[in-house]
Scaffold this motif. Structure first.
Motif, PDB file in Angstrom:
ATOM      1  N   ARG A  33     -16.663 -15.240 -55.968  1.00 57.11           N
ATOM      2  CA  ARG A  33     -17.126 -16.083 -57.062  1.00 57.11           C
ATOM      3  C   ARG A  33     -18.370 -16.861 -56.616  1.00 57.11           C
ATOM      4  N   LEU A  34     -19.320 -16.982 -57.511  1.00 57.37           N
ATOM      5  CA  LEU A  34     -20.547 -17.700 -57.180  1.00 57.37           C
ATOM      6  C   LEU A  34     -20.254 -19.202 -57.137  1.00 57.37           C
ATOM      7  N   ASP A  35     -20.212 -19.752 -55.933  1.00 54.86           N
ATOM      8  CA  ASP A  35     -19.969 -21.192 -55.822  1.00 54.86           C
ATOM      9  C   ASP A  35     -21.282 -21.916 -55.510  1.00 54.86           C
ATOM     10  N   VAL A  36     -21.192 -23.210 -55.314  1.00 56.52           N
ATOM     11  CA  VAL A  36     -22.414 -23.999 -55.113  1.00 56.52           C
ATOM     12  C   VAL A  36     -23.235 -23.454 -53.951  1.00 56.52           C
ATOM     13  N   SER A  67     -17.463 -25.236 -61.525  1.00 57.70           N
ATOM     14  CA  SER A  67     -18.253 -26.439 -61.255  1.00 57.70           C
ATOM     15  C   SER A  67     -19.749 -26.259 -61.484  1.00 57.70           C
ATOM     16  N   ILE A  68     -20.239 -25.013 -61.448  1.00 54.54           N
ATOM     17  CA  ILE A  68     -21.690 -24.824 -61.624  1.00 54.54           C
ATOM     18  C   ILE A  68     -22.043 -24.007 -62.861  1.00 54.54           C
ATOM     19  N   ARG A  69     -21.040 -23.761 -63.702  1.00 54.86           N
ATOM     20  CA  ARG A  69     -21.318 -22.995 -64.925  1.00 54.86           C
ATOM     21  C   ARG A  69     -22.425 -23.646 -65.754  1.00 54.86           C
ATOM     22  N   GLU A 181     -19.485 -26.930 -71.187  1.00 53.62           N
ATOM     23  CA  GLU A 181     -19.970 -26.719 -69.820  1.00 53.62           C
ATOM     24  C   GLU A 181     -21.354 -27.333 -69.610  1.00 53.62           C
ATOM     25  N   VAL A 182     -22.230 -27.125 -70.587  1.00 55.13           N
ATOM     26  CA  VAL A 182     -23.615 -27.568 -70.421  1.00 55.13           C
ATOM     27  C   VAL A 182     -23.753 -29.069 -70.705  1.00 55.13           C
TER      28      VAL A 182
END
Lengths: 405, 213
Positions: A33-36, A67-69, A181-182
């Motif tokens: 998963r793409l994390d920070v 957390s970064i969506r 999210e945004v």
């Protein structure tokens, strides 16, 4: 008297909780998963995305950490360009915020007559819909929730911004998760604009779009799941309308999976990795995993709708995603594709056939005017495999892409 | 197991968005009223048996649609295959009443060569204080189109049973008289399912299968 509920008479059996390795994408499991940390790794010191393709690929396989969506989605929805620097993005946001305010101003300064028409055609429905959208989400819960008010303004302003599309039911379902999210209203608005422009499946009010999607889906099914396709054909015109998947397409599976899984599917579609039509591969994956009963029990059109309707919120989104990725991989391995699906590649940006692998397009002979089809002949191909004999007529593998079963 | 029924009728519920189509159907098929329900997108259907005479049951298959539906591909299939319909407007929303005509025209285009037996339904009659359409004018409009008129409330369960049952009876009479016949390739009316053996395990089977519903 109430005697029997039809739903109690349908039997489910979910027989394939796992996919055999022959049905998984070879790169499955490579991406986390793409994390920070991983996200920052994709950015250079100016805040530009170094290699867009790599980023999209990573998201396609691994998804984005919650957390970064809010930070990454604006790129996927083409609000921010990948080449933009952090500084440029801040400038863009400021400018877009101004533009957004102008759109809103335009809405608020309608003549009484304009306002009456707007209220009738748009606002009346928007007002009723926003208060019943995603109520289970904490973000929108409660009376007089300011976030619901934001959602309402975004939709109203969108109808002013794009009067040709205006408002159709379903849009509130699409905008709500983005807002959640945004968070910022103006940013969400522009992300939503991007969503409506860049995805083909959204609740567009036009007939042709839906017809096109259904046509592609039918062809993909014919190619990948002939038995299911034949079942649809046996049901005649009504079967081929595929009523069961209309909501899948209109809301991009939002009501078919719990939110966490649905949003993973959104991200995979928005990644536009190798195709703009990944949502159709998701449809095929659902049918492949959960559609055996339909064929075995020869379910009629209405029963089929009930079958898939009852599966909503009970399907395994991760499994469906994995299967869909595998289907896309198999599709790309085809030495030739039918002319009916040619547009499915043509409308794509870079990436669909990016590895120098260009499949031949072959006329299926299944459409009106096929005698004069530009793909009536076999196009020369750099494919390593020799072209098959015969130029016309359906020459597709009998069942699936040659998955070993 | 299927319960015994004489015929299956397929009904559609149409009308502007937010007039309360889904709520009316839920009240009738599930017996409850949801304050908040998602806007309907796409198509859904619900089923219920009604007993029109002692021992005579009709299975109703009720199709719920989005009021804003503009996809002809969808509309065609479900209009064409319906024998009856409830045309809803919201008595507190004059616009939805004015659109009744449009809905009838829309239906006419898709349904040919078949016909649909309609009932005009003035919904949300519990909100009488906010009424924008009088009963009299609604009755007049219904009469002009040869329909019956009924006022319902899903919230207070007023006339919900009656709206569906009366329509079912009217269709049943037409079927009995031979004015409506079962036809190959048309799903509007289907002949019933009468099993020879009633399984004693029926209840057991039901509860087993309920889990995913």
């Amino acid at each position: 008297t109430k005697v029997a509920d039809e739903k109690t008479c349908i039997q489910f059996s979910i027989r394939r909780p796992k996919l055999p390795s022959s049905e998984t994408h070879p790169e499955e499991g490579v991406y986390k998963r793409l994390d920070v940390a991983a996200w920052l790794h994709h950015l250079n010191e100016l805040g530009q995305v170094e290699e867009e393709y790599k980023l999209r690929k990573a998201i396609f396989f691994g998804g984005i950490d919650v957390s970064i969506r809010g930070e990454v989605w604006p790129f996927l929805l083409r609000y921010y360009s990948h080449e933009s620097t952090s500084q440029e993005r801040e400038a863009l946001r400021a400018q877009k915020r101004k533009e957004y305010a102008e759109i809103q101003q335009k809405r608020l300064s309608m003549t009484p007559e304009e306002h009456r028409a707007f209220w009738r055609n748009v606002q009346f429905t928007v007002d009723k819909d926003v208060v019943r959208t995603d109520r289970s989400n904490q973000f929108f819960r409660g009376e007089d929730n300011p976030n619901v008010e934001s959602m309402r303004r975004i939709l109203l302003n969108y109808a002013v911004y794009n009067p040709a599309i205006g408002y159709s039911q379903g849009m509130s379902d699409l905008v709500a998760p983005i807002l959640a999210e945004v968070l910022d209203e103006s940013d969400t608005f522009w992300c939503f604009v991007g969503l409506m422009q860049n995805t083909i499946f959204v609740s567009s009010p036009r007939d042709e779009d839906m017809e096109k999607q259904l046509l592609y889906l039918r062809e993909l099914l014919r190619l990948t799941h002939l038995r299911f396709y034949q079942h649809l054909v046996s049901l005649g015109e009504d079967g081929l309308q595929m009523l069961f998947c209309h909501r899948w397409l209109l809301l991009c599976f939002k009501r078919e999976f719990p939110e966490a899984e649905a949003l993973r599917i959104w991200e995979a579609c928005w990644a536009h990795y190798q195709t703009d039509y990944f949502h159709l591969f998701i449809c095929v994956a659902i049918v492949a995993i959960y559609g055996d009963d339909v064929i075995e029990q020869q379910l009629a059109t209405d029963q089929m709708l009930l079958h898939f309707g009852n599966l909503a919120m009970h399907m395994n989104g991760e499994l469906v995603l994995r299967k869909a990725r595998s289907l896309l991989h198999q599709f790309r391995l085809l030495p030739r594709i039918p002319c009916s699906l040619h547009d499915l590649c043509k409308t794509c940006g870079t990436g669909m056939w990016d590895s120098g692998y260009i499949p031949a397009v072959e006329c299926t002979g299944h459409h009106p005017g096929w005698e004069s089809c530009p793909y009536g002949g076999t196009v020369e191909t750099p494919s390593p495999r020799p072209p098959r004999e015969g130029k016309k007529g359906p020459k597709m593998p009998r069942d699936g892409f040659g998955f070993r079963r | 197991m299927e319960a015994i029924w004489l015929y299956q009728f397929r009904l559609i519920v149409i009308g502007d968005s937010t007039v309360g189509k889904s709520c009316l159907i839920r009240r009738f098929t599930e017996g409850r009223f949801a304050q908040v329900s998602d806007p309907t997108v796409g198509v859904d259907f619900f089923s219920r048996l009604v007993e029109i005479e002692p021992g005579k049951r009709i299975k109703l298959q009720i199709w719920d649609t989005a009021g804003q539906e503009r996809f002809r591909s969808i509309t065609r299939a479900y209009y064409r295959n319906s024998v009856g319909g409830l045309l809803l407007f919201d008595i507190t929303n004059r616009r939805s009443f004015q659109n009744v005509h449009e809905w009838l025209e829309e239906t006419k285009v898709h349904v040919q060569p078949y016909q649909i037996v309609f009932v005009l339904v003035g919904h949300k009659c519990d909100l009488d204080t906010q009424r924008q359409v009088t009963r009299h004018e609604a009755e007049k409009l219904a009469a002009a189109y040869g329909m019956k008129y009924i006022e319902t409330s899903a919230r207070d369960a007023i006339n919900v049973e009656k709206a569906f049952t009366d329509l079912t009876r009217d269709i049943y009479e037409l079927v009995k008289r031979g004015d409506i016949t079962i036809q190959e390739g048309w799903e509007g009316v289907k002949s019933g399912f009468v099993p020879n053996v009633v399984h004693s395990s029926e209840e057991v089977v039901k509860s087993e299968r309920r889990c995913l519903c």
